[in-house]
Design an enzyme around this catalytic site. Structure first.
Site, short mmCIF file in Angstrom:
data_model
loop_
_atom_site.label_atom_id
_atom_site.label_comp_id
_atom_site.label_asym_id
_atom_site.label_seq_id
_atom_site.Cartn_x
_atom_site.Cartn_y
_atom_site.Cartn_z
N LYS A 86 0.86 -1.19 0.00
CA LYS A 86 0.00 0.00 0.00
C LYS A 86 0.89 1.23 0.00
O LYS A 86 1.96 1.24 0.63
CB LYS A 86 -0.89 -0.03 1.25
CG LYS A 86 -1.92 1.08 1.34
CD LYS A 86 -2.81 0.87 2.57
CE LYS A 86 -3.90 1.93 2.70
NZ LYS A 86 -4.79 1.68 3.86
N SER A 161 -9.79 1.65 2.70
CA SER A 161 -8.91 2.46 1.90
C SER A 161 -7.83 1.66 1.16
O SER A 161 -7.21 2.18 0.23
CB SER A 161 -8.23 3.51 2.79
OG SER A 161 -7.40 2.88 3.76
N SER A 185 -9.94 -0.84 6.93
CA SER A 185 -9.37 -0.67 5.59
C SER A 185 -8.66 -1.88 5.01
O SER A 185 -8.29 -1.86 3.83
CB SER A 185 -8.40 0.51 5.58
OG SER A 185 -9.13 1.70 5.49
N1 GLN Z 1 -13.05 3.49 6.05
C1 GLN Z 1 -12.52 3.95 7.29
C2 GLN Z 1 -12.36 5.44 7.27
O1 GLN Z 1 -12.72 6.03 6.33
C3 GLN Z 1 -11.30 3.20 7.63
C4 GLN Z 1 -10.04 3.81 7.22
C5 GLN Z 1 -8.86 2.96 7.59
O2 GLN Z 1 -9.00 1.90 8.17
N2 GLN Z 1 -7.69 3.45 7.25
O3 GLN Z 1 -11.90 6.01 8.18
#
Ligand code: GLN
Length: 481
Positions: A86, A161, A185
């Site tokens: 990532k 994400s 994420s």
């Molecule tokens: N979807 C979640 C957010 O928008 C999780 C983000 C993450 O785990 N980095 O915060």
């Protein structure tokens, strides 16, 4: 060269290793096959932000040299396995952009500890993967560098994400990709792309060299197409492996059956409005499959999870605000710091503004202390539940992959995390395990398996039992050739 009867795309770590040691192919040939696939197909997926062929071939040659000299005792458990990262993880000499224009052009000088551990175990670094800007999001639509498509349906999001990581594994580009999970994420995109995704116990994997979203919640973990590869990757990430040994403690443990395992179900999770029928069915099917293999089912409750989202939406932006303050743009590409409000996208701006407010006002202080109280409650709730069960089954996310642009309301987007954030607040481990295709959409569905802090072994055993019962995840049909 031959990859046996299976196409390269389908090979996991153990098949790659066998092929390598049997002399069916070299690490260089495997790396070249991997790079060629990405060159040919990633245009339609958009999972990679940068491909690193020189680094990959150099690493592959080192593995091949050891194989040629029969110095097998020097090979790590990921020898010759292509891995991608990532784009919030530093790999010296490659870009780290966090999917943000603010960091466009920024080349990392150091390598993150998690990346280095994978490389030390013999992995082949293939490149950097797309993500929501600064890991804020659930669809990878907020990346400044374009969208990543879901390999199962290119009109749909891969989740986020870590959407690039999930898509790269689902499209058969790499058998292992790393992602990070502060609120879901890893698990949510894994579910939407039909691959295995694990958020290890908080603190098990070093965060050094990973650009932070929220230090108290962030956790690095693997995406894979089989449970054994996930087990291997977790042990490698945690530094628990020895050269010359192909298996690790966790990868051996996944062979144990689940007889006598106590599996918890959370009735209130199953009754949530907005949980789609097919996601609900996936959890029930998982429970049945484990019961058939000798596990016992019982009900538990995590009352604090009802307000986990509220606490997360206070604590997350506060940490994000503090972390983004370090990007004083002069050092990272954009000369004029005045441009910041325009340089970052709408979701990042919302979080920066909210975090600033929560950290600087009396009202914000009240929200923050309430949020911390919620965390304490959730920690206690999970402790209590894990007094009577070994793992908990839950939905991962309310619904299967949605279409690009389908969810525009930020609050609705945040609901993607409703089943995942409580785990980050508590510091437990959890994973998303594919459960085939949904009866409504025909898209991948999955189940979340949650265990206590340090409970990876039980969690992966349950996952492996599901893999045996349901069949493992596969490469998305569009890319299975
Ligand atoms: N979807 C979640 C957010 O928008 C999780 C983000 C993450 O785990 N980095 O915060």
């Amino acid at each position: 060269m031959s990859f046996g009867t299976r196409p390269f795309a389908a090979l996991g770590a153990s098949a790659l290793r066998e092929g390598l040691l049997d002399g069916q192919f070299s690490a260089r040939e495997a790396a070249e096959a991997c790079l060629a696939r990405i060159g040919r197909y990633d245009g339609g997926v958009g999972s990679f932000l940068e491909v690193t062929p020189e680094m990959a071939l150099r690493a592959a040659d080192e593995v091949d040299e050891k194989v040629a000299m029969r110095r097998f005792e020097e090979l790590g458990p990921l020898a010759g396995v292509p891995v991608a990262f990532k784009d919030n993880m530093n790999l010296a000499g490659a870009h780290t952009t966090c999917g943000s224009r603010v960091l466009a052009g920024h080349v990392a000088r150091e390598t993150a500890v998690c990346v280095q551990r994978v490389l030390d175990a013999g992995a082949i670094p293939i490149g950097k993967l797309n993500m929501d800007e600064f890991a804020f999001g659930s669809s990878t639509e907020t990346s400044a560098f374009g969208r990543t498509c879901n390999p199962w349906d290119l009109e749909r999001v891969p989740g986020g994400s870590s959407g690039g990581s999930a898509a790269a594994v689902a499209a058969g580009f790499v058998p292992i990709a790393l992602g990070s999970d502060a609120g879901g994420s890893i698990r949510q995109p894994a579910c939407l792309c039909g691959v295995v995704g694990v958020k290890p116990t908080y603190g098990l994997v070093s965060r050094q060299g990973v650009e932070a979203f929220a230090e108290s919640l962030d956790q690095v973990g693997p995406f894979t197409r089989c449970v054994e590869d996930a087990a291997l990757a977790i042990d490698v990430l945690a530094g628990r492996w020895s050269a010359g040994a192909w298996q690790t403690e966790l990868s051996r443990a996944v062979r144990d059956d689940v007889r006598g395992m106590r599996v918890g179900m959370v009735p209130s999770f199953m009754d949530v409005a907005g949980l789609s029928g097919e996601m609900r069915e996936a959890v029930l099917r998982a429970a049945d499959a484990l019961a058939l293999q000798g596990a016992s089912l019982r009900e538990v409750e995590i009352p604090g999870a009802q307000v986990a989202m509220d606490a997360y939406r206070v604590l997350g932006p506060c940490r994000a605000f503090e972390n983004l303050a370090c990007f004083d743009l002069a050092r990272y590409g954009v000369e004029d710091a005045q441009k910041l409000p325009l340089a970052v996208g709408a979701e990042a701006r919302r979080r920066i503004v909210l975090g600033g407010y929560l950290l600087s006002t009396d009202e914000g202080a009240r929200y923050r202390s309430a949020a911390k109280e919620v965390c304490r409650r959730i920690v206690d709730d999970y402790k209590h539940a894990f007094g009577s069960v070994d793992v908990i089954l839950a939905p991962v996310t309310p619904r299967a992959a949605f279409r690009f642009g389908e969810i525009t309301d930020p609050t609705e987007m945040h609901l993607s995390d409703m089943f995942t954030v409580s785990v980050n607040l508590a510091g437990n481990t959890a994973m998303s395990m594919p459960m085939g295709l949904g009866s409504q959409t025909g898209l991948p569905v999955g189940v979340q398996i949650i265990a206590a802090a340090g409970g990876e072994r039980e969690m992966l055993r349950a996952a492996a039992a599901l893999e045996r019962a349901i069949g493992g995840p596969s490469v998305a049909p569009l890319f299975s050739a």
